[in-house]
Write an enzyme that holds these catalytic residues in place. Sequence first.
Site, PDB file in Angstrom:
ATOM      1  N   GLY A   1       0.829  -1.200   0.000  1.00  0.00           N
ATOM      2  CA  GLY A   1       0.000   0.000   0.000  1.00  0.00           C
ATOM      3  C   GLY A   1       0.860   1.245   0.000  1.00  0.00           C
ATOM      4  O   GLY A   1       2.003   1.215   0.469  1.00  0.00           O
TER       5      GLY A   1
ATOM      6  N   GLN B   1       2.985   9.959   1.213  1.00  0.00           N
ATOM      7  CA  GLN B   1       4.265   9.247   1.322  1.00  0.00           C
ATOM      8  C   GLN B   1       5.228   9.583   0.181  1.00  0.00           C
ATOM      9  O   GLN B   1       6.419   9.308   0.276  1.00  0.00           O
ATOM     10  CB  GLN B   1       4.041   7.725   1.356  1.00  0.00           C
ATOM     11  CG  GLN B   1       3.299   7.273   2.602  1.00  0.00           C
ATOM     12  CD  GLN B   1       3.181   5.765   2.634  1.00  0.00           C
ATOM     13  OE1 GLN B   1       2.245   5.204   2.081  1.00  0.00           O
ATOM     14  NE2 GLN B   1       4.137   5.102   3.265  1.00  0.00           N
TER      15      GLN B   1
ATOM     16  N   CYS C   1       5.509   0.095   7.714  1.00  0.00           N
ATOM     17  CA  CYS C   1       5.173   1.199   6.823  1.00  0.00           C
ATOM     18  C   CYS C   1       6.417   1.594   6.039  1.00  0.00           C
ATOM     19  O   CYS C   1       7.500   1.670   6.612  1.00  0.00           O
ATOM     20  CB  CYS C   1       4.682   2.381   7.657  1.00  0.00           C
ATOM     21  SG  CYS C   1       4.282   3.840   6.684  1.00  0.00           S
ATOM     22  N   LEU C   2       6.244   1.862   4.735  1.00  0.00           N
ATOM     23  CA  LEU C   2       7.384   2.264   3.907  1.00  0.00           C
ATOM     24  C   LEU C   2       7.981   3.587   4.388  1.00  0.00           C
ATOM     25  O   LEU C   2       9.136   3.879   4.082  1.00  0.00           O
ATOM     26  CB  LEU C   2       6.949   2.397   2.438  1.00  0.00           C
ATOM     27  CG  LEU C   2       6.514   1.097   1.746  1.00  0.00           C
ATOM     28  CD1 LEU C   2       5.978   1.396   0.354  1.00  0.00           C
ATOM     29  CD2 LEU C   2       7.656   0.095   1.677  1.00  0.00           C
TER      30      LEU C   2
ATOM     31  N   HIS D   1      -4.736   1.452   7.234  1.00  0.00           N
ATOM     32  CA  HIS D   1      -3.388   2.020   7.348  1.00  0.00           C
ATOM     33  C   HIS D   1      -3.218   3.177   6.346  1.00  0.00           C
ATOM     34  O   HIS D   1      -2.720   4.248   6.697  1.00  0.00           O
ATOM     35  CB  HIS D   1      -2.354   0.912   7.101  1.00  0.00           C
ATOM     36  CG  HIS D   1      -0.939   1.363   7.124  1.00  0.00           C
ATOM     37  ND1 HIS D   1      -0.054   1.004   8.129  1.00  0.00           N
ATOM     38  CD2 HIS D   1      -0.237   2.143   6.270  1.00  0.00           C
ATOM     39  CE1 HIS D   1       1.123   1.565   7.881  1.00  0.00           C
ATOM     40  NE2 HIS D   1       1.049   2.243   6.753  1.00  0.00           N
ATOM     41  N   GLU D   2      -3.675   2.946   5.100  1.00  0.00           N
ATOM     42  CA  GLU D   2      -3.534   3.981   4.066  1.00  0.00           C
ATOM     43  C   GLU D   2      -4.464   5.153   4.347  1.00  0.00           C
ATOM     44  O   GLU D   2      -4.098   6.309   4.145  1.00  0.00           O
ATOM     45  CB  GLU D   2      -3.785   3.400   2.670  1.00  0.00           C
ATOM     46  CG  GLU D   2      -2.837   2.275   2.256  1.00  0.00           C
ATOM     47  CD  GLU D   2      -1.371   2.548   2.560  1.00  0.00           C
ATOM     48  OE1 GLU D   2      -0.935   3.710   2.457  1.00  0.00           O
ATOM     49  OE2 GLU D   2      -0.650   1.597   2.917  1.00  0.00           O
TER      50      GLU D   2
ATOM     51  N   HIS E   1      -2.926   7.473   6.696  1.00  0.00           N
ATOM     52  CA  HIS E   1      -1.944   8.378   6.080  1.00  0.00           C
ATOM     53  C   HIS E   1      -2.610   9.668   5.606  1.00  0.00           C
ATOM     54  O   HIS E   1      -2.014  10.737   5.657  1.00  0.00           O
ATOM     55  CB  HIS E   1      -1.256   7.708   4.883  1.00  0.00           C
ATOM     56  CG  HIS E   1      -0.074   6.858   5.247  1.00  0.00           C
ATOM     57  ND1 HIS E   1       1.038   7.359   5.882  1.00  0.00           N
ATOM     58  CD2 HIS E   1       0.184   5.541   5.047  1.00  0.00           C
ATOM     59  CE1 HIS E   1       1.933   6.390   6.052  1.00  0.00           C
ATOM     60  NE2 HIS E   1       1.425   5.268   5.557  1.00  0.00           N
TER      61      HIS E   1
HETATM   62 NI    NI Z   1       2.352   3.420   5.677  1.00  0.00          NI
END
Ligand code: NI
Length: 169
Positions: free
Chosen positions: A45, A50, A92-93, A134-135, A138
């Site tokens: 995701g 991000q 998370c990235l 989660h997204e 963000h």
């Molecule tokens: Ni994330």
Amino acid sequence: MIRRLVKYGDSALHRRAEDVEEITPDIRRLIDDMVETMYAAPGIGLAAPQVGVPLRIFVVDLSVGKQSDDLIVMVNPTFSDREGMQLQEEGCLSVPGFNATVARPARVITTGLSREGVEQTVEGNGLLARALQHEMDHLEGTLFVDRLRGVKRDMIVRRIQKLRRSGKW
Ligand code: NI
């Protein structure tokens, strides 16, 4: 085009993203870049903040590009229903190298616009429900670290601050 990912501490990640007014060619290019960036990472995701863009767009693909119908693109998403509870490890990235157990609803229904601007509803259970939430977080400027409490959260934040001070973040 693969875009640069911003990390915990970058202001784009810590504020509410804005609605997309119109799905223009630039927006579609951004979406395509987000998908490419997610697959390259690799991740399941990615949200626009991000890649440093404060707009309400996210992409999710549990197959990481292996099954074309798994790709979900959501523009201006909202939740219409959430129920149950699940506890799973999450990363998370934008917070590379860290993960933690996060409590989230087990099932969600989300509605938003597709890449083509068509309204769509997606139901997610288990991992998909987790990824969608989660997204969505963000887009509100919330990272999984912000959902932790006490010692676990303090430990991650302190280690990130230390990495930032030494220029390794
Ligand atoms: Ni994330």
